[in-house]
Design a protein around this motif. Structure first.
Motif, mmCIF file in Angstrom:
data_model
loop_
_atom_site.group_PDB
_atom_site.id
_atom_site.type_symbol
_atom_site.label_atom_id
_atom_site.label_comp_id
_atom_site.label_asym_id
_atom_site.label_seq_id
_atom_site.Cartn_x
_atom_site.Cartn_y
_atom_site.Cartn_z
ATOM 1 N N PRO A 528 61.833 40.553 29.770
ATOM 2 C CA PRO A 528 61.946 41.230 30.711
ATOM 3 C C PRO A 528 60.709 42.335 29.839
ATOM 4 N N VAL A 529 59.915 42.889 30.143
ATOM 5 C CA VAL A 529 59.453 43.452 29.621
ATOM 6 C C VAL A 529 59.384 44.953 28.690
ATOM 7 N N THR A 530 58.695 45.384 28.061
ATOM 8 C CA THR A 530 60.077 46.429 28.021
ATOM 9 C C THR A 530 58.313 47.428 27.190
ATOM 10 N N ALA A 531 57.278 47.090 26.653
ATOM 11 C CA ALA A 531 55.855 48.418 26.784
ATOM 12 C C ALA A 531 54.918 47.654 26.947
ATOM 13 N N LEU A 532 53.283 48.233 27.408
ATOM 14 C CA LEU A 532 52.122 47.401 27.696
ATOM 15 C C LEU A 532 51.007 48.554 27.708
ATOM 16 N N ALA A 533 49.989 48.300 27.074
ATOM 17 C CA ALA A 533 48.995 49.028 26.803
ATOM 18 C C ALA A 533 48.163 48.277 27.318
ATOM 19 N N ILE A 534 46.683 48.721 27.591
ATOM 20 C CA ILE A 534 45.634 48.002 27.505
ATOM 21 C C ILE A 534 44.273 48.690 26.137
ATOM 22 N N ALA A 535 43.700 47.633 25.269
ATOM 23 C CA ALA A 535 43.113 48.668 24.573
ATOM 24 C C ALA A 535 41.983 48.845 24.835
ATOM 25 N N PRO A 536 40.720 50.398 24.204
ATOM 26 C CA PRO A 536 40.166 50.625 24.380
ATOM 27 C C PRO A 536 38.909 49.648 24.233
ATOM 28 N N ASN A 537 37.674 49.460 24.627
ATOM 29 C CA ASN A 537 35.969 48.594 24.136
ATOM 30 C C ASN A 537 36.665 46.720 24.632
ATOM 31 N N THR A 538 37.888 46.924 23.905
ATOM 32 C CA THR A 538 38.110 45.171 24.324
ATOM 33 C C THR A 538 39.123 44.477 25.015
ATOM 34 N N ASN A 539 39.380 45.722 25.386
ATOM 35 C CA ASN A 539 40.238 45.901 26.906
ATOM 36 C C ASN A 539 41.193 44.370 27.321
ATOM 37 N N ASN A 540 41.592 44.396 25.623
ATOM 38 C CA ASN A 540 43.082 43.775 25.750
ATOM 39 C C ASN A 540 44.046 44.337 25.805
ATOM 40 N N LEU A 541 44.957 43.596 27.100
ATOM 41 C CA LEU A 541 46.623 43.935 26.592
ATOM 42 C C LEU A 541 47.441 43.422 26.026
ATOM 43 N N VAL A 542 48.513 44.238 25.801
ATOM 44 C CA VAL A 542 48.937 44.160 24.761
ATOM 45 C C VAL A 542 50.555 44.500 25.206
ATOM 46 N N ILE A 543 51.474 43.735 24.760
ATOM 47 C CA ILE A 543 52.472 43.266 26.326
ATOM 48 C C ILE A 543 54.256 42.959 24.979
ATOM 49 N N ALA A 544 54.860 43.960 25.210
ATOM 50 C CA ALA A 544 56.072 43.708 24.224
ATOM 51 C C ALA A 544 57.150 42.826 25.216
ATOM 52 N N HIS A 545 57.949 42.949 24.394
ATOM 53 C CA HIS A 545 58.848 41.772 25.580
ATOM 54 C C HIS A 545 59.824 42.363 24.949
ATOM 55 N N SER A 546 61.622 42.161 25.128
ATOM 56 C CA SER A 546 62.381 42.837 24.961
ATOM 57 C C SER A 546 63.442 41.435 23.613
ATOM 58 N N ASP A 547 62.735 40.534 23.647
ATOM 59 C CA ASP A 547 63.542 39.627 22.994
ATOM 60 C C ASP A 547 62.269 39.952 21.614
ATOM 61 N N GLN A 548 61.866 41.242 21.460
ATOM 62 C CA GLN A 548 60.698 41.609 20.947
ATOM 63 C C GLN A 548 59.283 40.931 19.840
ATOM 64 N N GLN A 549 59.068 40.247 20.851
ATOM 65 C CA GLN A 549 57.847 39.126 20.808
ATOM 66 C C GLN A 549 56.736 40.072 21.036
ATOM 67 N N VAL A 550 55.825 40.580 20.751
ATOM 68 C CA VAL A 550 54.773 41.083 21.439
ATOM 69 C C VAL A 550 53.292 40.106 22.201
ATOM 70 N N PHE A 551 52.627 40.158 22.695
ATOM 71 C CA PHE A 551 51.889 39.438 23.176
ATOM 72 C C PHE A 551 50.484 40.208 23.207
ATOM 73 N N GLU A 552 49.044 39.676 22.697
ATOM 74 C CA GLU A 552 48.569 40.131 23.445
ATOM 75 C C GLU A 552 47.667 39.154 24.520
ATOM 76 N N PHE A 553 46.605 39.642 25.454
ATOM 77 C CA PHE A 553 46.139 38.846 26.234
ATOM 78 C C PHE A 553 44.502 39.933 26.574
ATOM 79 N N SER A 554 44.005 38.820 26.360
ATOM 80 C CA SER A 554 42.402 39.201 26.244
ATOM 81 C C SER A 554 42.861 39.146 28.218
ATOM 82 N N ILE A 555 41.993 40.945 29.010
ATOM 83 C CA ILE A 555 42.127 40.725 30.292
ATOM 84 C C ILE A 555 40.795 39.661 31.053
ATOM 85 N N PRO A 556 39.490 40.314 30.153
ATOM 86 C CA PRO A 556 38.642 39.248 30.610
ATOM 87 C C PRO A 556 38.209 37.967 30.979
#
Lengths: 686, 723
Positions: A528-556
């Motif tokens: 499961p996702v524990t935290a979400l945020a979208i970075a300014p300018n780049t619009n990269n979505l950063v997702i933290a999961h409960s297994d302590q993995q962090v992903f960065e996903f480019s929305i555009p």
């Protein structure tokens, strides 16, 4: 890396409620926890003990019993006399049914899960059939003289043991009549107590009934003859809870002195098949009463008045001796209770029944690392907003400009407009909320404070346009057809174009706010996702999961960024993955696009994507400033993760401006100070 | 503390208690079963714990039982005499007393006495004594008269003294009392005149007796309410003379002197007597337990319905007739100990006998128990499975066992080394077999003592005492202190008797014997160094005095050093007390330390400690006191070294030794100083603890203050630099 002024806030006077019941579900490896304020939380033990769902409490609903039935249906019963079923998808209460027996003290589901029994204040034991949609009253058992405090089914489902005051009765389920009555001894170390309360019973398949009572004894009874087989005096105070392993080879009890004892069925000698129950391990992880225990196949779980949920893995049952085998102590909720207005430097604190708005102070001084600066203005308590009605607050938010506050309870949604005139503030409630805005799981204001995003518990996302003192409904994103899963987390991009929403299991959806349509869905990940945020300018979505993995996903680009792929390729540092609290908040530096700020309860970290990633050989956490070492050494050891563990337990951390951070701590000692005093034990002397 | 437990009554439906009460309550051959004979015609066998009769037998109408039924412990049969001359012998299966074995004797029987492990004795009214077997062989044999005509037997008792049956009986003639002691094997009879006081002769005294070494201690409750003791020698030097015996006052006025009858007494154990009777002239009857040694009343119980003045004591149970009911009161006397009084937490040891984590690993235990394997457990036992797969053809312990039986010591050693190099799955049991084999041969061949093999086996760390019970005994026989030390260090389950035997050996073995033995010395630190340190300290102290400070002021002004002050005082006293240097050689110290480290249970160790000679006790105490002083010399209260005895171990042993041998130690002049020091220490310790308790709250406040210091308030702005 950077120097910050940190507003170190300790005035968030949050005290978690004591734990009343825990119920472990073997099928889904989930744990339901109910607290004294009626809150029910669901922890996913497979997902790194993440608290993935919660049901808000209610003043009149003191939960006394919690159980899983029919697979994964969750029921609770309490002192208001009602049996409740929870909807684990929509995160609301499916229905409440009055048992008509006065306050309910105990409840147990039959081994098959198709029946429920409840024990009531008036001494009645009532049997309910679990139907696919509801529960149906079936029958009353023989009425007893005093309240039924504990219940346990025989694993075959033919008999029920019921603990009352001074005695235990055994019922035949078929006839509903009492077939055995076992009277307890009220003596405690030679002193006869006025009564002996049977706090817990457990029925084993061989007919043994184990009871725990207020005299401090764990007793084994033979239900066929009604005789006492064995008695263990384990505490000077009450033994309040018991749980037996499914294999019936071990059980666990919790006492009012905060001790948890593990009993195991072991052979008398190594060669004989004769076995006996032996008290093997005591654990003292609690300071106060252990109100409830559970026994998962691999761990002992306990909770009580001191508000900690303790999960103690049994070393002998753990296959691989890794970090999973470590003790877990969960104290704080895995969600944010604090929101922040950066522009006005406000903090909004969410309590069970009220909100507090504080304005941070300021200083003109500067200093070097570690200095405490003199305050030119102290923090102000601006507002104390009490809820109406008995329901607990689910979520709350303050807008970036500080002029809007929204919160929601289980049945009502509130929106307030704040006006600041010099030192005075005025509060105005926005009336006439639309009918669809009844209950929200998550609330978020856009960066420019002109839009309000509300995740309702029906799975839909509402977008409101905020005007001066009123609002306009812009759009509702309906959930994917067929799902009713509530969205728990929202994130909006600073430019206001994108909205990301995540449910408890369905993955993360990204919506295009300009065209009001679903833009894309982030590839599913099984934690499961524990935290979400979208970075300014780049619009990269950063997702933290409960297994302590962090992903960065480019929305555009609708794909993971190169940095995220590089991280996944190399893997996170071992110590990063071994942290035992989830990341609850992610934010970004307005001037440094390469930085990601995130925190959990025990650390705060700035990830600098420009620097190399640490491998398992590098030191992840290096609190000491580099002294006279050469630049070469610095460059060699520098890595992307800049960690600070100064502030803990850390409930919230955010960047107010380029050089200012705010950290909200809640020291455990302050919580303990507000709990009732524990049973006093002599420290010195004999 | 002696204590009376809750009483309960036995139903006496069939029994008819006459004005005189019952004839007697006697033990049967089974524990918990007692024969009760009433003064009429009935004998009932009771099972006391069940509170119910198991059998009841009556003689015919017109006949009366004249002597209480007893059990013949050798055959399990019951014997009773009715109409003074008719002997009946029966067992549990018999229903009717008329149809059982009958023997009519030629003289009138006074009583039959029966105790464990010997045949019953029949005492005739004229003082003659016969064994039952001899009597039954010829029932009509002539019975001689032993006592003069007018003397009447009032009381009799039967003891086994060093496997010799001894019968004592008291006769009365015109208010004068005589005691006869009959040694049954040697047929010698001694007569003594009991000199009683001036109390009224019309009231008969109560007697009870017990054997105390070579004397019979005859205890009597006189009509003046006092208890007197008379010592009667069992083996009289010459039997011809009529000795006179003087009695000594034991306890004063335990019952009211006015009590005419209804008084009785019985000896419970060495120190305790039970007395039945009214303590004051007007009060109701009471059962009281008196401690003779300390002259204190331990406990008492009021019996408002009156008694028959009879009291029987068998197997920790007191019987009496209370009103019309036969009342049973279990009596318990726990040994109170100094260790308990000092507040050593006894129950922590007792409460959980299973919690010896370093000893029993339940998981491995159940793992080795193949029967308890269950499918879902199998994954946890992955490692063990691999082991079992590796199991194949190890040349096996069987081969080794046969070698052990026949081959030379050298060869065994080589083979054993090979065997130990391989690790087999059930290593534990195999090692056990090998040791058992070796020990078996040791016993068979006294010259065979494979020391090296045994040492190797012990060092595998899988042996325990219960796996090889004979090993330490053999080592003790060979006075192999090195092996004993190793055993004490390795075995978790040595019985206290063996531990004590080791201790005795370690204390008594000569220094010259120790000189050549290689002993593991890691638990002993170099005492000579510390002594020099101490001297240095002393020097420093004197320097301080020279600088104008008095050490007394120093210690008084510093309140926070109160804890350290006491040991400091004690250390100072060492200058006056001879224990400045270690009283034992380092090698002996290492051996004793091994004993100090071993596990024990007080209750089992105490009796064995009593057997240590006084000389060695003082030595041991001196050593312990020396260790204690060394301990208290530093702030952490520990001794230097790798595994030194801990302070609590030292204190426990001191307590135990004093408990076991207090009277002995009191008598030794050498130990006086030591005792005085210990007493002072205990006193100071108690006061320190009570003070600590008093200031606990202040401590907590201090702690809070300390926290506040680190707590920077609710709000602050700080500077953080991340690197």
């Amino acid at each position: 890396m950077g120097e910050f002024k940190v507003h170190r806030v300790r005035f968030f006077n949050y005290v978690p409620s004591g734990i009343r019941c825990v119920a472990y579900n073997n099928q889904s490896n989930r744990l339901a926890v109910s607290r004294t304020d009626g809150t029910v939380e669901i922890y996913n033990l497979s997902a790194n003990y993440f608290q993935e769902k919660f049901f808000p409490g209610h003043e009149s609903r003191a939960t006394e019993a919690l159980c899983w039935a029919e697979g994964q249906r969750l029921f609770s019963a309490g002192l208001n006399g009602e049996i409740l079923e929870y909807d684990l998808q929509a995160l609301n209460i499916k229905y409440a049914l009055d048992a008509f027996g006065g306050p309910i003290w105990s409840m147990a589901a039959s081994p098959s899960g198709s029946q429920l029994v409840v024990g009531c204040e008036d001494g009645s034991v009532k049997l309910f059939e679990v139907t696919p949609e509801k529960i149906q009253f079936a029958r009353n058992f023989d009425r007893q003289k005093s309240r039924i405090l504990s219940l346990s089914w025989h694993p075959a489902g033919t008999h029920i043991a019921a603990g009352s005051i001074d005695y235990i009765s055994v019922f035949d389920v078929k006839s509903g009549s009492i077939i055995r009555k076992m009277v307890l001894d009220r003596q405690h170390l030679g002193v006869t107590k006025s009564r002996c309360i049977v706090w817990g019973v457990a029925f084993l398949s061989d007919g043994t009934v184990i009871s725990v009572d207020s005299v401090g004894k764990v007793q084994l009874w033979d239900s066929a003859t009604g005789t006492l087989v064995k008695s263990h005096l384990i505490a000077n105070a009450d033994v309040q809870s018991i749980a037996v392993a499914d294999q019936e080879d071990s059980f666990v009890v919790g006492t009012a002195e905060g001790t948890v004892f593990h009993f195991q069925l072991v052979s008398v000698t190594s060669s004989s098949s004769e076995k006996q129950w032996v008290r093997t391990k005591p654990f003292q992880h609690h300071t106060h009463d252990v109100r409830t225990v559970a026994h998962s196949p691999t761990a002992l779980i306990s909770g009580g008045t001191d508000t900690h949920l303790v999960i103690r893995p049994l070393m002998e049952k753990v296959e691989v001796k890794n970090y999973d085998a470590a003790l877990r102590k969960i104290t704080f909720p895995h969600r944010r209770l604090i929101s922040c207005s950066k522009r006005r430097q406000l903090l909004l604190f969410q309590f069970a029944h009220h909100l507090e708005l504080w304005r941070l102070g300021s200083t003109l001084a500067t200093g070097k690392n570690g200095d405490t600066l003199p305050l030119s203005k102290n923090a102000d308590h601006l507002l104390h907003l009490k809820t109406k009605g008995p329901e607990n607050i689910i979520c709350s938010c303050v807008s970036q400009c500080g002029s809007w506050i929204a919160y929601s309870t289980a049945s009502r949604f509130f929106l307030y407009r704040l006006k600041y005139e010099h030192d005075n503030i005025s509060l105005q409630r926005v009336s006439k909320m639309p009918a669809f805005l009844q209950s929200a799981v998550h609330i978020l204001f856009s960066e420019d404070s002109r839009k309000l995003f509300v995740a309702s518990n029906q799975g839909s996302l509402h977008i409101l346009h905020l005007l001066e003192g009123s609002f306009k409904h812009l759009h509702t994103f309906q959930p994917q057809s067929g799902t009713v899963e509530a969205m728990c987390l929202l994130a909006v991009s600073p430019d206001g174009n994108w909205l990301a929403a995540s449910g408890t299991s369905a993955g993360v959806h990204v919506y295009d706010l300009n065209h009001l349509k679903l833009h894309c869905t982030v590839p599913a990940y099984n934690f499961p996702v524990t935290a979400l945020a979208i970075a300014p300018n780049t619009n990269n979505l950063v997702i933290a999961h409960s297994d302590q993995q962090v992903f960065e996903f480019s929305i555009p680009d609708k794909q993971y960024t190169d940095w995220s792929r590089a991280v996944q390729k190399q893997g996170f540092h071992q110590l990063w993955l071994q942290r035992d609290t989830p990341i609850t908040h992610i934010s970004f530096h307005p001037k440094r696009p390469m930085h990601i700020l995130l925190h959990d309860a025990y650390m705060f970290c700035i990830i600098d994507k420009a620097l190399p990633l640490p491998n398992d050989k590098t030191v992840l956490y290096n609190p000491l400033p580099p002294k006279n070492e050469s630049d070469v050494f610095l460059r060699r050891t520098a890595h992307a993760f800049k960690i600070s563990k100064i502030y803990k337990p850390l409930l919230f951390m955010d960047l107010l401006d380029e050089r200012t951070l705010v950290a909200v701590e809640r020291p455990l000692d302050d919580i303990i100070a507000q709990l009732p005093p524990p049973i006093k034990k002599k420290k010195f002397g004999t | 503390m002696a204590a009376l437990e809750e009483e309960f009554t036995l139903s006496t439906g069939v029994l008819s208690a006459g004005p005189e009460g019952f004839l007697g309550v006697e033990q049967s051959d089974k524990a918990d079963q007692f024969l009760v004979t009433d003064s009429g015609r009935t004998v009932v066998l009771y099972k006391v714990s069940d509170q119910k009769p198991l059998g009841s037998w009556s003689v015919k109408q017109g006949q009366t039982i004249t002597c209480p039924a007893v059990c013949n412990f050798q055959t399990g049969e019951y014997i009773v005499v009715h109409d003074q001359k008719v002997l009946r012998i029966w067992n549990n299966e018999d229903v009717n007393l008329d149809k059982v074995f009958k023997a009519t004797l030629s003289a009138e029987v006074h009583r039959i006495h029966s105790v464990q492990k010997t045949e019953p004795l029949v005492l005739f009214q004229r003082g003659a004594v016969r064994g039952l077997e001899a009597l039954l062989a010829e029932p009509q044999q002539n019975i001689e008269a032993v006592i003069p005509d007018e003397e009447v037997i009032k009381w009799s008792e039967f003891f086994m003294v060093f496997k010799q049956p001894v019968l004592i009986f008291i006769t009365e003639k015109h208010g004068n009392y005589f005691a006869y002691v009959q040694l049954c094997k040697s047929h010698s009879l001694s007569k003594y005149t009991l000199l009683l006081g001036k109390e009224e002769k019309s009231v008969k005294p109560n007697f009870t007796a017990r054997v105390d070494g070579k004397f019979i201690s005859l205890v009597s409750l006189s009509s003046d309410g006092c208890i007197y003791e008379t010592l009667i020698p069992i083996y009289s030097s010459d039997t011809e003379k009529n000795h006179r015996l003087i009695r000594a006052l034991m306890l004063k006025a335990v019952v009211s002197g006015a009590a005419r009858n209804g008084t009785a007494l019985t000896i419970l154990d060495q120190d305790h007597v039970a007395v039945l009777g009214p303590p004051l002239p007007a009060s109701k009857e009471c059962l009281s337990i008196w401690n003779v040694k300390f002259q204190t009343l331990q406990t008492s119980k009021e019996l408002p319905q009156g008694t028959s003045g009879q009291l029987w004591y068998h197997g920790e149970i007191l019987f009496m007739l209370h009103g019309k009911c036969l009342t049973v009161i279990p009596y318990k006397c726990e040994v109170s100990s100094l260790a308990g009084a000092l507040g050593k937490l006894k129950h922590t040891q007792e409460s959980d006998p299973h919690s010896m984590p370093h000893f029993v690993d339940w998981e491995t235990c159940s793992g080795y128990d193949l029967g308890s394997y269950s499918a879902d457990q199998s994954r946890t036992l992955r490692r063990k499975k691999i082991e079992t797969n590796l199991q194949p053809e190890v040349p096996g312990s069987k081969q080794l066992l046969s070698i052990i039986k026949n081959d030379s010591e050298k060869h065994i050693e080589v083979e054993l080394r090979k065997f130990l190099a391989k690790s087999t799955p059930d290593f534990h049991t195999k090692i056990g077999d090998v040791v058992a084999g070796l020990l078996g041969r040791c016993k068979a061949e006294p010259s065979f003592y494979p020391r090296n093999c045994l040492m190797q086996l012990i060092q595998t760390r899988v042996l325990s005492y219960s796996l090889c019970p004979g090993l330490m005994e053999i080592a003790l026989e060979h006075t192999d202190v090195q092996m004993l030390q190793l055993c004490l260090q390795q075995f978790p389950d040595i019985p206290e008797s063996t531990t004590c035997a080791c201790l005795k050996l370690f204390l008594s073995i000569g220094d010259d014997c120790l000189r050549d033995i290689n002993i593991n010395m890691e638990s002993v630190f170099d005492y000579s160094d510390t002594i020099q340190d101490e001297k240095k300290e002393m020097k420093e102290q004197t320097e301080i005095v020279q600088n104008g400070f008095s050490p007394e002021d120093n210690s008084c002004s510093k309140d926070d050093q109160q804890l350290n002050k006491k040991p400091g005082d004690a250390a100072k006293e060492t200058t006056s007390f001879p224990v400045t240097s270690c009283p034992v050689t380092p090698k002996r110290a290492a051996l004793i330390n091994a004993v100090l480290h071993s596990a024990y249970s007080e209750a089992f160790l105490l009796p064995h400690l009593k057997d240590i000679p006084a000389k060695h006790i003082t030595l041991f105490l001196q050593y312990l006191y020396f260790l204690y002083l060394k301990c208290s010399g530093n702030a952490t209260m520990t001794l230097p070294g790798i595994s030194p005895p801990t302070l609590s171990q030292i204190m426990d042993w001191i307590c135990l030794l004093l408990d076991a041998n207090f009277t002995v130690v009191l008598m030794i002049p050498d130990a006086k100083r030591l005792l005085l020091n210990l007493y002072k220490f205990v006193k100071s310790q108690i006061s320190v603890y009570s003070e600590l308790n008093k200031i606990e709250v202040s401590f907590r406040e201090l702690q809070k203050l300390n926290q506040d210091k680190s707590n920077r308030g609710l709000y602050s702005i700080e500077v953080l630099e991340l690197f």
